[in-house]
Enzyme design. Sequence first.
Site, PDB file in Angstrom:
ATOM      1  N   TRP A 232      51.438  -0.709  62.098  1.00  0.00           N
ATOM      2  CA  TRP A 232      50.868   0.288  61.340  1.00  0.00           C
ATOM      3  C   TRP A 232      51.884   1.450  61.230  1.00  0.00           C
ATOM      4  O   TRP A 232      52.394   1.747  60.235  1.00  0.00           O
ATOM      5  CB  TRP A 232      49.604   0.793  61.558  1.00  0.00           C
ATOM      6  CG  TRP A 232      48.332   0.043  61.171  1.00  0.00           C
ATOM      7  CD1 TRP A 232      47.297   0.154  62.333  1.00  0.00           C
ATOM      8  CD2 TRP A 232      48.007  -0.959  60.478  1.00  0.00           C
ATOM      9  NE1 TRP A 232      46.264  -0.734  61.920  1.00  0.00           N
ATOM     10  CE2 TRP A 232      46.655  -1.362  60.622  1.00  0.00           C
ATOM     11  CE3 TRP A 232      48.466  -1.479  59.243  1.00  0.00           C
ATOM     12  CZ2 TRP A 232      46.138  -2.443  59.801  1.00  0.00           C
ATOM     13  CZ3 TRP A 232      47.891  -2.283  58.548  1.00  0.00           C
ATOM     14  CH2 TRP A 232      46.703  -2.751  58.900  1.00  0.00           C
TER      15      TRP A 232
ATOM     16  N   ARG B 153      49.082  -3.710  67.079  1.00  0.00           N
ATOM     17  CA  ARG B 153      48.773  -3.537  65.625  1.00  0.00           C
ATOM     18  C   ARG B 153      49.155  -2.238  65.312  1.00  0.00           C
ATOM     19  O   ARG B 153      49.608  -1.863  64.209  1.00  0.00           O
ATOM     20  CB  ARG B 153      47.321  -3.882  65.146  1.00  0.00           C
ATOM     21  CG  ARG B 153      47.177  -4.146  63.524  1.00  0.00           C
ATOM     22  CD  ARG B 153      45.998  -4.806  63.186  1.00  0.00           C
ATOM     23  NE  ARG B 153      44.734  -4.251  63.367  1.00  0.00           N
ATOM     24  CZ  ARG B 153      43.774  -4.851  64.303  1.00  0.00           C
ATOM     25  NH1 ARG B 153      44.183  -6.008  64.909  1.00  0.00           N
ATOM     26  NH2 ARG B 153      42.592  -4.482  64.628  1.00  0.00           N
TER      27      ARG B 153
ATOM     28  N   ASP C  53      40.376   5.664  55.640  1.00  0.00           N
ATOM     29  CA  ASP C  53      40.581   4.338  55.220  1.00  0.00           C
ATOM     30  C   ASP C  53      40.776   4.149  53.536  1.00  0.00           C
ATOM     31  O   ASP C  53      40.900   2.965  52.994  1.00  0.00           O
ATOM     32  CB  ASP C  53      40.330   3.163  55.945  1.00  0.00           C
ATOM     33  CG  ASP C  53      41.135   2.874  57.429  1.00  0.00           C
ATOM     34  OD1 ASP C  53      41.994   3.152  57.315  1.00  0.00           O
ATOM     35  OD2 ASP C  53      40.309   2.471  58.079  1.00  0.00           O
TER      36      ASP C  53
ATOM     37  N   ASP D  75      46.653   4.302  62.564  1.00  0.00           N
ATOM     38  CA  ASP D  75      46.571   3.446  61.401  1.00  0.00           C
ATOM     39  C   ASP D  75      46.632   4.187  60.145  1.00  0.00           C
ATOM     40  O   ASP D  75      46.949   3.815  59.196  1.00  0.00           O
ATOM     41  CB  ASP D  75      45.200   3.089  61.380  1.00  0.00           C
ATOM     42  CG  ASP D  75      44.604   2.418  62.610  1.00  0.00           C
ATOM     43  OD1 ASP D  75      45.145   3.166  63.735  1.00  0.00           O
ATOM     44  OD2 ASP D  75      43.918   1.661  62.800  1.00  0.00           O
TER      45      ASP D  75
END
Length: 373
Positions: free
Chosen positions: A226, A222, A93, A150
């Site tokens: 993404w 979600r 991330d 993600d």
Amino acid sequence: MNLLNEVNKDVWDQIKSKADQMLASIGDKSPHVAGTNGIYDDMRIDWWTSGFWPGMLWIVYDMTGDEKYKEAAWNWDERLSERFLENNYYDHDVGFHFLPTAVIKYKLTGDADAARRALFAANFLAGRFNTKGSFIRAWNGDMLGWSIIDTMMNLSLLFWASEESGDPRFSHIAKAHADMVMKQFVREDGSVHHIIRFDPETGDRAEAIGGQGAAPDSAWSRGAAWALYGLTNTYRYTEDPAYLDTAQRVANFFISSLPEDSVPHWDFRAESEEGEKIPRDSSAGAIAASGLLELAEVLPEPEGRIYATVAKRILSSLRDHYGTWNLPEHEGILLEGTGHKPAGQNVNVSLIYGDYFYVEASAKLNGWKHRIF
Ligand code: GLY
């Protein structure tokens, strides 16, 4: 497709006054979640969400030219990069950390230190690539072969690094990861897995894991957001139509799964638990809306217009039914976000990334042209 004629100044004025309230009360905190008391927590700076608050400040600065937002955002990339040299939890991330801080700062101000910090982070991200299986490793600890959907959003840091440095290796890695995602994560119907675990020695797929979704074969909303946004970005950087086709497949699944008010449930295949309403995830709505606006922009008429129309419908519903406009003390912008439902964590709360992507999407509709992701 040109979105410029869609100016909605009222919404932007509302956002700006909320940003002012947030600036006064959040200060130097690293916000992640605000519960019923409406006060954002203060997470450790290497937590995956710490880039979103400064990112929001950079966008408001870029839209208004008001130096106070720039001043508040200015030292975040330095704070974040110092943590690299200490004991830290950085993982895949780093895109979420350094794109809304260092990269946007460099784009808006030309600050060379910010560019160096972002390139350092891009090297860190590229170093997580597992050549067997062609995936960027997600998390740390013993989760060696774990890849998660993600990561698609973090690829923009690699594409930016190739453009900035002229070294194509970053973008080779980003494309190899995105190709793997199209094969291993995106299902025929356009829904996506959250986690695929590989054998890191051989690269063989070991299993799909439900993760933050309801089950291995469910459809965490979600994650879909993404995916549709990250695949659209990958198309923008590469112009390879395979990414665009897949982004549209995911977007079409997402849109066709929306409930009547256009704000997604936390998982499109979640079952309701004894008389309880299935929680929404306003953050998934905001992320998807911003991604759909990107999709609208790269497609010709009339296809693009359909995605822009849905994005605007989601944003209107978020504004009318999920906003904190009448709660001046509440530090968040959107209510009813869901962080990690299977773990029972952060259900029906404000989430800083929901707020960030709501601001980002609204800025795009008001003519904002710089891109963070
Ligand atoms: N990237 C973690 C999440 O979406 O919750």
